[in-house]
Scaffold this active site. Structure first.
Site, mmCIF file in Angstrom:
data_model
loop_
_atom_site.group_PDB
_atom_site.id
_atom_site.type_symbol
_atom_site.label_atom_id
_atom_site.label_comp_id
_atom_site.label_asym_id
_atom_site.label_seq_id
_atom_site.Cartn_x
_atom_site.Cartn_y
_atom_site.Cartn_z
ATOM 1 N NE ARG A 1 18.639 58.785 61.330
ATOM 2 C CZ ARG A 1 19.203 58.986 60.140
ATOM 3 N NH1 ARG A 1 18.765 58.343 59.087
ATOM 4 N NH2 ARG A 1 20.193 59.824 60.002
ATOM 5 C CE1 TYR A 2 14.616 54.542 60.001
ATOM 6 C CE2 TYR A 2 16.909 54.303 59.327
ATOM 7 C CZ TYR A 2 15.664 54.879 59.155
ATOM 8 O OH TYR A 2 15.474 55.782 58.157
ATOM 9 N NE ARG B 1 16.281 49.132 59.664
ATOM 10 C CZ ARG B 1 15.359 49.974 59.222
ATOM 11 N NH1 ARG B 1 15.466 50.527 58.039
ATOM 12 N NH2 ARG B 1 14.323 50.277 59.974
ATOM 13 C CB CYS C 1 35.544 58.110 48.797
ATOM 14 S SG CYS C 1 34.563 58.302 50.284
ATOM 15 C CB CYS D 1 30.446 62.472 45.605
ATOM 16 S SG CYS D 1 30.893 60.754 45.305
ATOM 17 C CB CYS E 1 29.722 63.490 49.965
ATOM 18 S SG CYS E 1 29.812 62.269 51.286
ATOM 19 N NE ARG F 1 27.420 59.399 56.863
ATOM 20 C CZ ARG F 1 27.178 58.181 56.377
ATOM 21 N NH1 ARG F 1 28.096 57.550 55.662
ATOM 22 N NH2 ARG F 1 26.035 57.592 56.631
ATOM 23 C CG ASP G 1 20.620 63.910 52.865
ATOM 24 O OD1 ASP G 1 19.401 63.646 52.920
ATOM 25 O OD2 ASP G 1 21.513 63.048 52.882
ATOM 26 C CG ASP H 1 17.820 60.059 55.540
ATOM 27 O OD1 ASP H 1 17.126 59.942 56.567
ATOM 28 O OD2 ASP H 1 18.846 59.387 55.326
ATOM 29 C CE LYS I 1 18.121 55.898 53.899
ATOM 30 N NZ LYS I 1 18.671 55.513 55.217
HETATM 31 C C1 LIG Z 1 19.631 54.733 55.463
HETATM 32 C C2 LIG Z 1 19.967 54.289 56.811
HETATM 33 C C3 LIG Z 1 19.769 52.966 57.203
HETATM 34 C C4 LIG Z 1 19.238 51.910 56.272
HETATM 35 O O1 LIG Z 1 17.928 52.146 55.907
HETATM 36 P P1 LIG Z 1 17.143 51.110 54.974
HETATM 37 O O2 LIG Z 1 15.877 51.826 54.668
HETATM 38 O O3 LIG Z 1 16.946 49.862 55.787
HETATM 39 O O4 LIG Z 1 17.998 50.851 53.779
HETATM 40 C C5 LIG Z 1 20.082 52.618 58.495
HETATM 41 N N1 LIG Z 1 20.565 53.508 59.378
HETATM 42 C C6 LIG Z 1 20.765 54.795 59.031
HETATM 43 C C7 LIG Z 1 21.304 55.722 60.054
HETATM 44 C C8 LIG Z 1 20.486 55.230 57.737
HETATM 45 O O5 LIG Z 1 20.697 56.507 57.397
HETATM 46 S S1 SF4 Z 2 29.026 59.884 48.354
HETATM 47 FE FE1 SF4 Z 2 30.502 60.527 49.956
HETATM 48 S S2 SF4 Z 2 30.983 58.663 51.062
HETATM 49 FE FE2 SF4 Z 2 30.066 58.029 49.106
HETATM 50 S S3 SF4 Z 2 31.809 57.745 47.694
HETATM 51 FE FE3 SF4 Z 2 31.079 59.849 47.417
HETATM 52 S S4 SF4 Z 2 32.353 61.055 48.808
HETATM 53 FE FE4 SF4 Z 2 32.528 58.940 49.466
#
Ligand SMILES: *Cc1c(COP(=O)(O)O)cnc(C)c1O
Ligand code: SF4
Length: 353
Positions: A90-91, A94, A103, A107, A110, A112, A269, A306, A313
């Protein structure tokens, strides 16, 4: 098998086990758990003191998860930002690399939820993700994620780290994990002596409530820190779990004391199945306001949201501190509500692009 693997194997995972442990309706549990798998390992289970306490609510399935008509499956549009299935890019500089769907606990909050515990991420998918990173020399920082990367075996983690370290343009590797706080026994001396070969390596750990900071967790974090790994924390604000200044203050101070530097405090989120845990944004702003000037600046995380749909973010700051900025001065209020003025330099002599 290592000790942590034995512990993990004894996790509650079936609706029947949850209904016996917590006196809940098996059919209802089964309905939720087909949609969103559950797992509580015996270490984390011991942290639950009573029904509906802040640890219980994080990991015990709730009927409200399947009655959420607000949230969406992929609130950050990670799939839209995914050039190959295991990477989110996305960035510019990174990228996230998903290395597992498993996991130490699942959670309930989560982001995801749509795939953790369900759709496996194969070694082939990870290999393709590493190839993508190799072919994109703008990527300087890779975040191993999932699922929880530290749930993999030492050998599997090392294979990934080694392949990444062979990529010349890659500078920083980060691991995002809940393992040190949710299955601290997994942080063995052997794991740490392997990890330290792949510096610069950073580990960001998910912590939600101060009760998670146990003696075992202090040992796990101490081991990682002794391996030269800078530790950061990530905390999601959750309704009825940690959404008050006292709880967050205690958590952040305890983290700093076990050598974890608070990094992000997240607004939740819009994930389907988590609406019952979402707090208003003002709640986080009030918490930051309550911490500023009252605890070590080292212990204050950045409050971020986010943005839905993959906007990324952005930081959220309480509006109360800066009252006005003009060419002559900054007018600001401190944590005791006293107003101060900071004069600007002479505008004719200095400029800032
Ligand atoms: C959170 C995130 C990052 C890392 O973001 P930082 O602000 O550098 O910690 C990188 N890629 C994605 C897709 C993210 O959601
Ligand atoms: S937040 Fe989601 S990915 Fe992270 S440990 Fe919990 S269940 Fe796993």
């Amino acid at each position: 098998m290592e000790q942590w693997q034995h512990i993990l194997k004894k996790s509650l995972i079936k609706p029947q086990q949850f209904s016996e442990e917590f006196g809940l309706d098996t059919d209802k549990l089964a309905q939720v758990m087909t949609e969103y798998p559950a797992r509580i390992n015996p270490y984390f289970l011991r942290l639950i003191k009573e029904k509906d306490d802040p640890i219980y609510r994080q990991v015990v399935p709730d009927e409200q998860e399947i009655n959420d008509y607000v949230g969406v499956d992929d609130p950050l549009n990670e799939e839209g930002g995914s050039p190959v299935p295991s990477v989110v890019h996305r960035y510019e500089d990174r990228a996230l690399l998903m290395v597992t769907h498993q996991c130490p606990v699942y959670c309930r909050f989560c982001t995801r939820k749509r795939f953790v515990g369900k759709e496996p991420i194969s070694r082939e998918m990870v290999r393709k993700g590493i190839n993508y990173i190799r072919e994109h020399d703008e990527i300087k920082d890779v975040i191993l994620s999932g699922g929880d990367p530290l749930i993999l075996k030492d050998r599997e983690i090392e294979e990934i780290l080694k392949a990444l370290r062979e990529i010349p343009h890659l500078e920083v590797i980060r691991i995002g994990t809940r393992v040190p706080g949710a299955l601290p026994q997994r942080v063995t001396k052997k794991l740490c002596s392997m990890l330290k070969k792949y510096h610069p390596l950073y580990v960001n750990i998910n912590f939600i409530h101060p009760r998670e900071i146990t003696d075992e967790v202090a040992v796990a974090c101490g081991r990682l820190a002794d391996a030269g790994i800078p530790l950061g924390s990530q905390t999601v604000l959750l309704k009825g779990i940690n959404d008050d200044p006292e709880t967050i203050k205690e958590l952040m101070q305890k983290l700093l004391a076990i050598r974890v530097k608070p990094y992000y405090l997240y607004q939740a989120d819009l994930t389907r199945g988590t609406e019952h845990l979402r707090t208003p944004v003002e709640c986080g702003l009030n918490i930051i306001k309550a911490l500023q000037g009252r605890i070590s600046g080292m212990a204050i995380p950045k409050f971020v949201i986010d943005l839905p749909g993959g906007g990324g973010k952005i930081p959220l700051l309480p509006p109360d501190f800066v009252m006005e900025i003009n060419e002559n001065e900054v007018i600001a209020r401190n944590h005791n509500d006293t107003v101060y003025r900071y004069p600007q330099p002479d505008a004719e002599k200095v400029s800032c692009d």
